[in-house]
Design a protein around this motif. Structure first.
Motif, PDB file in Angstrom:
ATOM      1  N   MET A 170       0.856  -1.173   0.000  1.00  0.00           N
ATOM      2  CA  MET A 170       0.000   0.000   0.000  1.00  0.00           C
ATOM      3  C   MET A 170       0.902   1.235   0.000  1.00  0.00           C
ATOM      4  SD  MET A 170      -3.028   0.974   2.669  1.00  0.00           S
ATOM      5  CE  MET A 170      -4.352   0.068   1.926  1.00  0.00           C
ATOM      6  N   THR A 171       0.601   2.163  -0.871  1.00  0.00           N
ATOM      7  CA  THR A 171       1.427   3.365  -0.963  1.00  0.00           C
ATOM      8  C   THR A 171       1.154   4.275   0.228  1.00  0.00           C
ATOM      9  OG1 THR A 171      -0.215   4.564  -2.245  1.00  0.00           O
ATOM     10  CG2 THR A 171       1.368   3.232  -3.484  1.00  0.00           C
ATOM     11  N   PRO A 172       2.101   5.132   0.569  1.00  0.00           N
ATOM     12  CA  PRO A 172       1.905   6.026   1.722  1.00  0.00           C
ATOM     13  C   PRO A 172       0.710   6.970   1.563  1.00  0.00           C
ATOM     14  CG  PRO A 172       4.205   5.988   1.069  1.00  0.00           C
ATOM     15  CD  PRO A 172       3.456   5.217   0.039  1.00  0.00           C
ATOM     16  N   ILE A 173       0.421   7.368   0.344  1.00  0.00           N
ATOM     17  CA  ILE A 173      -0.719   8.272   0.127  1.00  0.00           C
ATOM     18  C   ILE A 173      -2.033   7.552   0.420  1.00  0.00           C
ATOM     19  CG2 ILE A 173      -1.972   9.599  -1.606  1.00  0.00           C
ATOM     20  CD1 ILE A 173       0.731  10.234  -2.872  1.00  0.00           C
ATOM     21  N   LEU A 174      -2.164   6.327  -0.067  1.00  0.00           N
ATOM     22  CA  LEU A 174      -3.389   5.568   0.219  1.00  0.00           C
ATOM     23  C   LEU A 174      -3.518   5.258   1.705  1.00  0.00           C
ATOM     24  CD1 LEU A 174      -3.531   3.069  -2.766  1.00  0.00           C
ATOM     25  CD2 LEU A 174      -4.989   5.047  -2.349  1.00  0.00           C
ATOM     26  N   LEU A 175      -2.397   4.990   2.338  1.00  0.00           N
ATOM     27  CA  LEU A 175      -2.420   4.741   3.771  1.00  0.00           C
ATOM     28  C   LEU A 175      -2.854   5.987   4.544  1.00  0.00           C
ATOM     29  CD1 LEU A 175      -1.797   2.678   5.983  1.00  0.00           C
ATOM     30  CD2 LEU A 175       0.518   3.582   6.036  1.00  0.00           C
TER      31      LEU A 175
END
Length: 89
Positions: A1-6
């Motif tokens: 999971m990318t940091p932005i989605l997280l």
């Protein structure tokens, strides 16, 4: 999971959590008097004594949460705008 989605998922989780707290318990403890409803003072001997009533909560110890206040304001505006009895034709 990318940091932005997280970050988005965490923000949504916190937002919906606060909304559920506001729905279940619309009143929280007053931050100024810590829910006592009055200021705590001390007498000459250093013993705690009751002070004046809190000006923020008016001595109740509870204040309406910010989220609930915003919801009430939005609901009142919506009801006033869709009022069938006093609307313009």
């Amino acid at each position: 999971m990318t940091p932005i989605l997280l970050a988005i998922a965490l923000l949504l989780f916190v937002t919906f959590g606060y909304m559920s707290v506001c729905a279940v318990s619309p009143f929280g403890t007053c931050r100024k008097c810590n829910g006592f409803g009055f200021a705590m003072g001390t007498d000459r001997k250093g013993r705690p004594k009751r002070g004046k009533n809190c000006r923020r909560c008016k001595g109740h110890g509870k204040r309406i949460r910010v989220g609930r206040w915003l919801y009430n304001r939005a609901a009142r505006t919506y009801r006033a705008g869709t009022n069938a009895s006093g609307g313009a034709r």
